[in-house]
Design an enzyme around this catalytic site. Sequence first.
Site, mmCIF file in Angstrom:
data_model
loop_
_atom_site.group_PDB
_atom_site.id
_atom_site.type_symbol
_atom_site.label_atom_id
_atom_site.label_comp_id
_atom_site.label_asym_id
_atom_site.label_seq_id
_atom_site.Cartn_x
_atom_site.Cartn_y
_atom_site.Cartn_z
ATOM 1 N N CYS A 22 0.841 -1.195 0.000
ATOM 2 C CA CYS A 22 0.000 0.000 0.000
ATOM 3 C C CYS A 22 0.883 1.256 0.000
ATOM 4 C CB CYS A 22 -0.957 -0.062 1.193
ATOM 5 S SG CYS A 22 -2.371 1.058 1.124
ATOM 6 N N THR A 23 0.569 2.237 0.820
ATOM 7 C CA THR A 23 1.332 3.489 0.815
ATOM 8 C C THR A 23 2.657 3.384 1.547
ATOM 9 O OG1 THR A 23 0.040 4.250 2.718
ATOM 10 C CG2 THR A 23 -0.689 4.971 0.524
#
Length: 228
Positions: A103-104
Amino acid sequence: MPEPLQIGVVVFPKVTQLDLTGPVQVFSSVPGARVHLIWKRIEPVPSDSVLVLTPTITFADCPQLDVICVPGGGGSDDMVNDEEMLDFLRRQAGAAKYITSVCTGSLVLGAAGLLQGYRATTHWSAMDHLAPFGAIPAKTRVCVDRNRVTGGGVTAGIDFALTLVSLLIDRQTAEAIQLRLEYNPAPPFNAGSPDTAPPEILAFMKERIAPFRQRRSEAIGRAAARLG
């Protein structure tokens, strides 16, 4: 007897727990692997849900890792400008076999200068934040570029971890873990991607996350400027 694989996943306040717990479940099934949850101090760390995570080792005491993994979540907006986190990642990256994220978490790798010239993926809402760090955005569920392995948003962490196990060990081991976990997804709706979600759902989500995206943009701007 070969040395055990040392796999480390960093934790931080407001981490998305599924970014972390999906891969940790997979990694914990690797024969002989030692899995570490790493933070600045041994203290309870709040996730972005009701779950509270307890680190198993500190930055200072962490051994050299074969795999370093950074999950994402709202807290990654703070981590992209956290020098203690970024210095730890740079130190580990020097000798790690694989430098990875979910993800981030890829934005944190980027802020540490570890994605320059590499293809990488992230959550769909953060894809345009990779380029400021010299990364090449790849809209794939899992992206492998040399020893950088990045996963897309949240649930892609399981796909990422299984892919990484196939690289670390072999496909048979990865498939056996997949079967053990009965990872055989069949989502009830086809709304898990901006490419397939109904337009009104996508518009609703974009409006809902707009304030968070603004905050992230500001954090990325500062981190990219500091990186040079």
